[in-house]
Design a protein around this motif. Sequence first.
Motif, PDB file in Angstrom:
ATOM      1  N   ASP A 259       0.962  -1.469   0.122  1.00  0.00           N
ATOM      2  CA  ASP A 259      -0.179   0.180  -0.013  1.00  0.00           C
ATOM      3  C   ASP A 259       0.808   1.320   0.042  1.00  0.00           C
ATOM      4  N   PHE A 260       1.982   1.093   0.821  1.00  0.00           N
ATOM      5  CA  PHE A 260       2.936   2.378   0.769  1.00  0.00           C
ATOM      6  C   PHE A 260       3.380   2.415  -0.493  1.00  0.00           C
ATOM      7  N   TYR A 261       3.624   1.364  -1.214  1.00  0.00           N
ATOM      8  CA  TYR A 261       4.142   1.599  -2.535  1.00  0.00           C
ATOM      9  C   TYR A 261       3.665   2.541  -3.460  1.00  0.00           C
ATOM     10  N   TYR A 262       2.478   2.699  -3.423  1.00  0.00           N
ATOM     11  CA  TYR A 262       1.637   3.669  -4.153  1.00  0.00           C
ATOM     12  C   TYR A 262       1.574   5.113  -3.643  1.00  0.00           C
ATOM     13  N   THR A 263       1.509   5.080  -2.262  1.00  0.00           N
ATOM     14  CA  THR A 263       1.409   6.368  -1.686  1.00  0.00           C
ATOM     15  C   THR A 263       2.666   7.235  -1.727  1.00  0.00           C
ATOM     16  N   ASP A 264       3.750   6.349  -1.547  1.00  0.00           N
ATOM     17  CA  ASP A 264       5.394   6.783  -1.527  1.00  0.00           C
ATOM     18  C   ASP A 264       5.424   7.482  -2.892  1.00  0.00           C
ATOM     19  N   VAL A 265       5.305   6.887  -3.894  1.00  0.00           N
ATOM     20  CA  VAL A 265       5.539   7.181  -5.239  1.00  0.00           C
ATOM     21  C   VAL A 265       4.565   8.316  -5.681  1.00  0.00           C
ATOM     22  N   MET A 266       3.275   8.769  -5.236  1.00  0.00           N
ATOM     23  CA  MET A 266       2.284   9.429  -5.657  1.00  0.00           C
ATOM     24  C   MET A 266       2.409  10.871  -4.794  1.00  0.00           C
ATOM     25  N   CYS A 267       2.818  10.679  -3.580  1.00  0.00           N
ATOM     26  CA  CYS A 267       2.934  11.637  -2.578  1.00  0.00           C
ATOM     27  C   CYS A 267       4.274  12.294  -2.426  1.00  0.00           C
ATOM     28  N   ARG A 268       5.389  11.305  -2.554  1.00  0.00           N
ATOM     29  CA  ARG A 268       6.478  12.018  -2.776  1.00  0.00           C
ATOM     30  C   ARG A 268       7.452  12.033  -3.918  1.00  0.00           C
ATOM     31  N   GLY A 269       6.920  11.358  -5.054  1.00  0.00           N
ATOM     32  CA  GLY A 269       7.454  11.565  -6.146  1.00  0.00           C
ATOM     33  C   GLY A 269       8.721  10.878  -6.654  1.00  0.00           C
ATOM     34  N   TYR A 270       8.935   9.660  -6.019  1.00  0.00           N
ATOM     35  CA  TYR A 270       9.874   8.679  -6.223  1.00  0.00           C
ATOM     36  C   TYR A 270       9.641   7.348  -5.658  1.00  0.00           C
ATOM     37  N   TYR A 271      10.297   6.409  -6.206  1.00  0.00           N
ATOM     38  CA  TYR A 271      10.263   5.042  -5.650  1.00  0.00           C
ATOM     39  C   TYR A 271      11.260   4.831  -4.354  1.00  0.00           C
ATOM     40  N   SER A 272      10.578   4.826  -3.389  1.00  0.00           N
ATOM     41  CA  SER A 272      11.223   4.889  -2.033  1.00  0.00           C
ATOM     42  C   SER A 272      11.839   3.388  -1.763  1.00  0.00           C
ATOM     43  N   ASN A 273      12.472   3.403  -0.697  1.00  0.00           N
ATOM     44  CA  ASN A 273      13.345   2.063  -0.428  1.00  0.00           C
ATOM     45  C   ASN A 273      12.287   0.939  -0.249  1.00  0.00           C
ATOM     46  N   VAL A 274      10.976   1.401   0.422  1.00  0.00           N
ATOM     47  CA  VAL A 274       9.781   0.264   0.594  1.00  0.00           C
ATOM     48  C   VAL A 274       9.522  -0.188  -0.841  1.00  0.00           C
ATOM     49  N   CYS A 275       9.472   0.773  -1.880  1.00  0.00           N
ATOM     50  CA  CYS A 275       8.986   0.255  -3.310  1.00  0.00           C
ATOM     51  C   CYS A 275      10.121  -0.831  -3.712  1.00  0.00           C
ATOM     52  N   ARG A 276      11.501  -0.254  -3.540  1.00  0.00           N
ATOM     53  CA  ARG A 276      12.914  -0.964  -3.825  1.00  0.00           C
ATOM     54  C   ARG A 276      12.880  -2.585  -3.154  1.00  0.00           C
ATOM     55  N   SER A 277      12.471  -2.588  -2.230  1.00  0.00           N
ATOM     56  CA  SER A 277      12.435  -3.733  -1.260  1.00  0.00           C
ATOM     57  C   SER A 277      11.339  -4.883  -1.820  1.00  0.00           C
ATOM     58  N   ILE A 278      10.407  -4.334  -2.303  1.00  0.00           N
ATOM     59  CA  ILE A 278       9.292  -5.101  -2.814  1.00  0.00           C
ATOM     60  C   ILE A 278       9.725  -5.823  -4.124  1.00  0.00           C
ATOM     61  N   TRP A 279      10.497  -5.031  -4.842  1.00  0.00           N
ATOM     62  CA  TRP A 279      11.320  -5.600  -6.224  1.00  0.00           C
ATOM     63  C   TRP A 279      12.349  -6.512  -5.644  1.00  0.00           C
ATOM     64  N   LYS A 280      13.063  -6.110  -4.973  1.00  0.00           N
ATOM     65  CA  LYS A 280      14.197  -7.044  -4.607  1.00  0.00           C
ATOM     66  C   LYS A 280      13.844  -8.341  -3.919  1.00  0.00           C
ATOM     67  N   GLU A 281      12.671  -8.555  -3.285  1.00  0.00           N
ATOM     68  CA  GLU A 281      12.359  -9.633  -2.617  1.00  0.00           C
ATOM     69  C   GLU A 281      11.776 -10.809  -3.988  1.00  0.00           C
ATOM     70  N   GLU A 282      11.406 -10.388  -5.179  1.00  0.00           N
ATOM     71  CA  GLU A 282      11.022 -10.971  -6.201  1.00  0.00           C
ATOM     72  C   GLU A 282      12.548 -11.021  -7.168  1.00  0.00           C
ATOM     73  N   ASN A 283      13.724 -10.544  -6.796  1.00  0.00           N
ATOM     74  CA  ASN A 283      14.754 -10.465  -7.228  1.00  0.00           C
ATOM     75  C   ASN A 283      14.689  -9.807  -8.524  1.00  0.00           C
ATOM     76  N   LEU A 284      14.038  -8.676  -8.656  1.00  0.00           N
ATOM     77  CA  LEU A 284      13.881  -8.221  -9.834  1.00  0.00           C
ATOM     78  C   LEU A 284      14.278  -6.242  -9.511  1.00  0.00           C
ATOM     79  N   THR A 285      14.947  -5.917 -10.710  1.00  0.00           N
ATOM     80  CA  THR A 285      15.314  -4.386 -10.694  1.00  0.00           C
ATOM     81  C   THR A 285      14.248  -3.983 -11.881  1.00  0.00           C
TER      82      THR A 285
END
Length: 466
Positions: A259-285
């Motif tokens: 959920d923070f994945y979306y609010t972080d990007v739309m409110c802060r304007g960038y992919y935060s560590n929370v977002c990147r950690s979700i990708w990381k878990e799937e071994n994707l960049t």
Amino acid sequence: MKLDNTFLWGGATAANQIEGAYLADGKGLNIADVERVANDKHIRKVDSKPLKDIYYPSHEGIDFYHHYKEDIKLFAEMGFKCYRMSISWARIFPNGDELEPNIAGLEFYDKIFKELKRYNIEPVVTLSHYETPLNLVQKYGSWRNEKLIEFFLRYCRVVFERYDKYVSYWVTFNEINEILNQNEPYHQAGILFNDNENRFKTKILVSHNMMVASAKAVKLGHEINPNNKIGCMVQWPLTYTATCRPKDMLARQKFMKNDFYYTDVMCRGYYSNVCRSIWKEENLTFDFKKEDLYALKTGTVDFISFSYYFSSVVKMNSKDKVEKLDGNPYVKKTSWGWDIDPIGLRLSLNQLYDRYQLPLFIVENGLGAIDKKDESGDINDDYRIQFLNDHIKEMMKAIIEDQVKVIGYTSWGPIDLVSVGTGEMKKRYGFIYVDKENDGTGSLKRKRKKSFYWYKNVIKTNGESI
Ligand code: BG6
């Protein structure tokens, strides 16, 4: 407790759940128009086109298309200060990819906005509420394809310019965060997966395209009128840990990342560590284009709008996987199995405001229930009054005691409408009853329920009556 006079009290609906008239005046098909009725045990079947002899609830909805004067008058009678509604994209661009809009579709919303203005009701307009034009899904693969950004912006420009004198509050995509949460984000993004498709990857790409589209729409809306206030919209699933075990706390943190994945990007304007950690878990960049990242940065939202219906509970299971529990032993459930948790609304408001310091707008909250008429034909929906009363009380505490900035509150479905989850009519949210059944029968006659008078008083007293 009382809120000040600027607080926007009202109700919220979506075009595909109320308008009906699914082919009137040149409207094209959207994704809702090929969805059948189901129930809480089965999911809704989606056809590739409307089939003969099959009932599709969106085709008639509650026929708001022809009853809008009567319905808006009833909203005004309750004292609505605002009305959250959506524009059906396929009324304006029937196939989604035309160069010129459908004038008859635009004229319909001219009439709606004029009618709202007559009663001084402020429109809060969702640009895309689960109603992507079907052609965009079938011809382009929906939001997998970045061409949709261009189509969406063309539509946004037309409605921003046309309705500029009526509308200041805009919301981009309804419950965008449900893309990651849902198994198949059909409603949110028009996506049904192909066999062998990497679902996670598609969800991330689709989310990216939609968030870029949203950010560009924010920028465009501000250029057209700097007074426009444009928000994102998320479903907020406040989550508790099953116990105070540290691992359960970790489970909760993990669970809410989607959920923070979306609010972080739309409110802060960038992919935060929370977002990147979700990708990381799937071994994707993901190496998104520079210009897209620039768009995200320069198109952050003015406010966060959200829906709140229930809270959840999670734990970390023995395989170190996050597991959602079937309910919270401290709260009751609705007939559709959703936990009823008013304090969760206060916690959500605090959580979102603490993190982003942006004004909040509760644009959906309500109780879906089966209403029964008594001997005299009245509907005494005390359960609905109780639910809304308790939630509004907690919202007021967040505003007054916790000093959270909240623009307004729109209850979901002030008039009975088609359920998104099941397509049913019997899951009713309204203050206004609509005589229509699950199979489409009924006179469509409107009737005030007991909650109608209760909400009218809440608005009149700015919440003091709670
Ligand atoms: C939200 C949607 O998810 O929940 C609405 O934004 C929807 O469109 C509402 O109607 C309630 O869900 P349901 O399944 O009861 O209609």
